[in-house]
Design a protein around this motif. Structure first.
Motif, PDB file in Angstrom:
ATOM      1  N   ARG A 115      -2.289 -25.956  18.268  1.00 27.90           N
ATOM      2  CA  ARG A 115      -2.597 -27.393  18.186  1.00 27.90           C
ATOM      3  C   ARG A 115      -1.778 -28.104  17.124  1.00 27.90           C
ATOM      4  O   ARG A 115      -1.861 -29.330  16.994  1.00 27.90           O
ATOM      5  CB  ARG A 115      -4.088 -27.584  17.870  1.00 27.90           C
ATOM      6  CG  ARG A 115      -5.043 -26.952  18.855  1.00 27.90           C
ATOM      7  CD  ARG A 115      -4.966 -27.565  20.220  1.00 27.90           C
ATOM      8  NE  ARG A 115      -5.361 -28.972  20.220  1.00 27.90           N
ATOM      9  CZ  ARG A 115      -5.220 -29.789  21.273  1.00 27.90           C
ATOM     10  NH1 ARG A 115      -4.656 -29.342  22.378  1.00 27.90           N
ATOM     11  NH2 ARG A 115      -5.606 -31.042  21.205  1.00 27.90           N
ATOM     12  N   LEU A 119      -1.699 -32.179  16.176  1.00 31.77           N
ATOM     13  CA  LEU A 119      -2.574 -32.670  15.109  1.00 31.77           C
ATOM     14  C   LEU A 119      -1.931 -33.758  14.265  1.00 31.77           C
ATOM     15  O   LEU A 119      -2.596 -34.674  13.800  1.00 31.77           O
ATOM     16  CB  LEU A 119      -2.977 -31.506  14.197  1.00 31.77           C
ATOM     17  CG  LEU A 119      -3.958 -30.489  14.781  1.00 31.77           C
ATOM     18  CD1 LEU A 119      -4.116 -29.311  13.841  1.00 31.77           C
ATOM     19  CD2 LEU A 119      -5.305 -31.144  15.037  1.00 31.77           C
ATOM     20  N   ARG A 123      -3.550 -33.491   9.291  1.00 38.13           N
ATOM     21  CA  ARG A 123      -4.770 -33.706  10.065  1.00 38.13           C
ATOM     22  C   ARG A 123      -5.499 -32.395  10.257  1.00 38.13           C
ATOM     23  O   ARG A 123      -4.899 -31.384  10.605  1.00 38.13           O
ATOM     24  CB  ARG A 123      -4.424 -34.294  11.434  1.00 38.13           C
ATOM     25  CG  ARG A 123      -5.140 -35.588  11.734  1.00 38.13           C
ATOM     26  CD  ARG A 123      -5.150 -35.873  13.215  1.00 38.13           C
ATOM     27  NE  ARG A 123      -6.066 -34.982  13.928  1.00 38.13           N
ATOM     28  CZ  ARG A 123      -6.167 -34.929  15.250  1.00 38.13           C
ATOM     29  NH1 ARG A 123      -5.377 -35.669  15.996  1.00 38.13           N
ATOM     30  NH2 ARG A 123      -7.019 -34.113  15.836  1.00 38.13           N
ATOM     31  N   ARG A 124      -6.774 -32.407  10.035  1.00 38.55           N
ATOM     32  CA  ARG A 124      -7.583 -31.220  10.246  1.00 38.55           C
ATOM     33  C   ARG A 124      -8.044 -31.176  11.694  1.00 38.55           C
ATOM     34  O   ARG A 124      -8.196 -32.216  12.339  1.00 38.55           O
ATOM     35  CB  ARG A 124      -8.799 -31.235   9.312  1.00 38.55           C
ATOM     36  CG  ARG A 124      -8.443 -31.152   7.838  1.00 38.55           C
ATOM     37  CD  ARG A 124      -9.688 -31.217   6.972  1.00 38.55           C
ATOM     38  NE  ARG A 124     -10.589 -30.102   7.234  1.00 38.55           N
ATOM     39  CZ  ARG A 124     -10.457 -28.903   6.679  1.00 38.55           C
ATOM     40  NH1 ARG A 124      -9.466 -28.673   5.832  1.00 38.55           N
ATOM     41  NH2 ARG A 124     -11.321 -27.941   6.944  1.00 38.55           N
ATOM     42  N   PRO A 125      -8.289 -29.968  12.232  1.00 38.41           N
ATOM     43  CA  PRO A 125      -8.779 -29.863  13.618  1.00 38.41           C
ATOM     44  C   PRO A 125     -10.076 -30.635  13.803  1.00 38.41           C
ATOM     45  O   PRO A 125     -10.962 -30.634  12.944  1.00 38.41           O
ATOM     46  CB  PRO A 125      -8.998 -28.356  13.797  1.00 38.41           C
ATOM     47  CG  PRO A 125      -8.100 -27.711  12.786  1.00 38.41           C
ATOM     48  CD  PRO A 125      -8.086 -28.637  11.614  1.00 38.41           C
ATOM     49  N   ARG A 126     -10.178 -31.286  14.936  1.00 40.65           N
ATOM     50  CA  ARG A 126     -11.378 -32.044  15.276  1.00 40.65           C
ATOM     51  C   ARG A 126     -12.078 -31.387  16.454  1.00 40.65           C
ATOM     52  O   ARG A 126     -11.675 -30.328  16.926  1.00 40.65           O
ATOM     53  CB  ARG A 126     -11.007 -33.495  15.591  1.00 40.65           C
ATOM     54  CG  ARG A 126     -10.369 -34.220  14.404  1.00 40.65           C
ATOM     55  CD  ARG A 126     -10.019 -35.647  14.758  1.00 40.65           C
ATOM     56  NE  ARG A 126      -9.382 -36.332  13.627  1.00 40.65           N
ATOM     57  CZ  ARG A 126      -8.905 -37.570  13.691  1.00 40.65           C
ATOM     58  NH1 ARG A 126      -8.978 -38.266  14.807  1.00 40.65           N
ATOM     59  NH2 ARG A 126      -8.345 -38.112  12.615  1.00 40.65           N
ATOM     60  N   GLY A 127     -13.112 -32.045  16.945  1.00 38.45           N
ATOM     61  CA  GLY A 127     -13.885 -31.483  18.043  1.00 38.45           C
ATOM     62  C   GLY A 127     -13.055 -31.199  19.272  1.00 38.45           C
ATOM     63  O   GLY A 127     -13.218 -30.155  19.916  1.00 38.45           O
ATOM     64  N   ARG A 128     -12.144 -32.120  19.601  1.00 36.18           N
ATOM     65  CA  ARG A 128     -11.299 -31.931  20.781  1.00 36.18           C
ATOM     66  C   ARG A 128     -10.413 -30.704  20.610  1.00 36.18           C
ATOM     67  O   ARG A 128     -10.193 -29.957  21.564  1.00 36.18           O
ATOM     68  CB  ARG A 128     -10.438 -33.174  21.022  1.00 36.18           C
ATOM     69  CG  ARG A 128      -9.398 -33.005  22.128  1.00 36.18           C
ATOM     70  CD  ARG A 128      -8.588 -34.281  22.322  1.00 36.18           C
ATOM     71  NE  ARG A 128      -7.477 -34.073  23.224  1.00 36.18           N
ATOM     72  CZ  ARG A 128      -7.567 -34.075  24.549  1.00 36.18           C
ATOM     73  NH1 ARG A 128      -8.744 -34.261  25.123  1.00 36.18           N
ATOM     74  NH2 ARG A 128      -6.505 -33.889  25.311  1.00 36.18           N
ATOM     75  N   ASP A 129      -9.904 -30.495  19.397  1.00 32.77           N
ATOM     76  CA  ASP A 129      -9.039 -29.345  19.149  1.00 32.77           C
ATOM     77  C   ASP A 129      -9.822 -28.043  19.293  1.00 32.77           C
ATOM     78  O   ASP A 129      -9.347 -27.080  19.907  1.00 32.77           O
ATOM     79  CB  ASP A 129      -8.427 -29.439  17.754  1.00 32.77           C
ATOM     80  CG  ASP A 129      -7.629 -30.718  17.562  1.00 32.77           C
ATOM     81  OD1 ASP A 129      -6.725 -30.973  18.374  1.00 32.77           O
ATOM     82  OD2 ASP A 129      -7.926 -31.464  16.619  1.00 32.77           O
ATOM     83  N   ARG A 130     -11.013 -28.010  18.741  1.00 34.56           N
ATOM     84  CA  ARG A 130     -11.837 -26.798  18.866  1.00 34.56           C
ATOM     85  C   ARG A 130     -12.227 -26.551  20.324  1.00 34.56           C
ATOM     86  O   ARG A 130     -12.312 -25.395  20.765  1.00 34.56           O
ATOM     87  CB  ARG A 130     -13.069 -26.928  17.970  1.00 34.56           C
ATOM     88  CG  ARG A 130     -12.752 -26.798  16.473  1.00 34.56           C
ATOM     89  CD  ARG A 130     -14.014 -26.757  15.642  1.00 34.56           C
ATOM     90  NE  ARG A 130     -14.631 -28.075  15.540  1.00 34.56           N
ATOM     91  CZ  ARG A 130     -14.315 -28.988  14.617  1.00 34.56           C
ATOM     92  NH1 ARG A 130     -13.392 -28.723  13.709  1.00 34.56           N
ATOM     93  NH2 ARG A 130     -14.935 -30.148  14.582  1.00 34.56           N
ATOM     94  N   GLU A 131     -12.457 -27.626  21.063  1.00 40.42           N
ATOM     95  CA  GLU A 131     -12.791 -27.476  22.479  1.00 40.42           C
ATOM     96  C   GLU A 131     -11.606 -26.896  23.254  1.00 40.42           C
ATOM     97  O   GLU A 131     -11.775 -26.013  24.102  1.00 40.42           O
ATOM     98  CB  GLU A 131     -13.184 -28.831  23.070  1.00 40.42           C
ATOM     99  CG  GLU A 131     -13.592 -28.756  24.530  1.00 40.42           C
ATOM    100  CD  GLU A 131     -14.039 -30.102  25.069  1.00 40.42           C
ATOM    101  OE1 GLU A 131     -14.104 -30.242  26.296  1.00 40.42           O
ATOM    102  OE2 GLU A 131     -14.303 -31.010  24.252  1.00 40.42           O
TER     103      GLU A 131
END
Length: 277
Positions: A115, A119, A123-131
């Motif tokens: 990702r 990003l 930028r830190r991972p967000r919900g969409r990235d974890r999904e």
């Protein structure tokens, strides 16, 4: 409702319409020696192509050109209508990934690295990235390994992890250099089955490999390569004895079986494909 095909589109602004991969008269000359000569082919989204040939045939060189990491001496490559450089819809998995598997990191962390290009800086991972990471792990069948340290993975699990990283990247074109090397038969079958499932997600895969029997059994298309294209099409047609002898010369033994010719190359078990010429 979640899209049943979450990878159908790529967020890369360079992702256009048309063929997934186009190579037009691609040639590469290195140090005065021709590594590739006049390679031309085209793949639609969801295509699955095996690139086979002896050591030094140019398989790795071709993948490097398609990925944009090596500029051709002449000809051009288009990925969804654009040049491959900086195209995040491409994922190139080289033969030697240079990963230190002693590093204390979990599988899902490696997959999250896919990702990075999406990003943006800091930028830190967000919900969409974890999904996306969770979907990628599920698609390659290693959800249960998400928290496992990478030093506890088998060779087949390592390959699945790297393919998951590419999927998390939203890659639409996978370029895999010898992904079956060093794997036992069940692990090889698992990776080949995974490539078949990725076709259903319209992900295009180009795979360099030595195993002619696996190419014939699992790939709809094969490119028989020895600097130039010896044949391109369904493996059953491309792997005709005359073409195989043209590609491999005397380093090949051909056995006739009820399902067609089976070729054993003297180079199939050497330590990697030395295509750096």
């Amino acid at each position: 409702m979640r899209d049943a095909h979450p990878y159908r589109e790529c967020s890369d602004p360079l992702h256009g319409e048309g063929p997934a991969v186009e190579a037009r008269e691609v040639s590469v000359v290195r140090d005065g020696k021709t590594a590739l000569e006049g390679i031309t082919f085209e793949l639609d989204p969801g295509g699955l192509l095996a690139v086979v040939g002896p050591n030094g045939a140019g398989k790795t060189t071709l993948l490097q050109v398609l990925s944009g990491t090596l500029a051709p001496s002449s000809g051009e490559v288009r990925i969804f209508g654009h040049r491959p450089a900086r195209h995040i819809c491409i994922a190139y998995l080289p033969q030697r990934l240079g990963v230190d598997f002693r590093f204390p990191v979990a599988v899902r962390d490696v997959v999250m690295m896919g990702r990075t290009g999406l990003l943006g800086p800091l930028r830190r991972p967000r919900g969409r990235d974890r999904e996306r990471v969770a979907e990628a792990l599920a698609l390659v069948g290693i959800t249960a390994l998400a928290r496992r340290p990478i030093d506890r993975l088998s060779g087949g699990e390592q390959q699945r992890m790297f393919i998951a990283r590419a999927i998390a990247q939203e890659a639409r074109v996978l370029l895999l250099d010898e992904p079956l090397a060093g794997l036992d038969a069940p692990a090889q079958e698992g990776i080949l089955g995974l490539l078949g499932r990725l076709r259903a997600e319209q992900i295009t895969s180009i795979v360099a490999l030595h195993e002619l029997d696996l190419a014939q059994a699992h790939f709809p298309l094969a490119l028989l390569l020895n600097v130039r294209a010896i044949g391109l099409g369904p493996p059953g047609e491309v792997f005709a004895p005359g073409r195989l002898r043209e590609a491999y010369g005397t380093g090949l033994r051909i056995f006739q079986t009820p399902s067609g010719p089976v070729a054993l190359s003297d180079t199939c078990c050497e330590g990697g494909d030395h295509d750096h010429r």
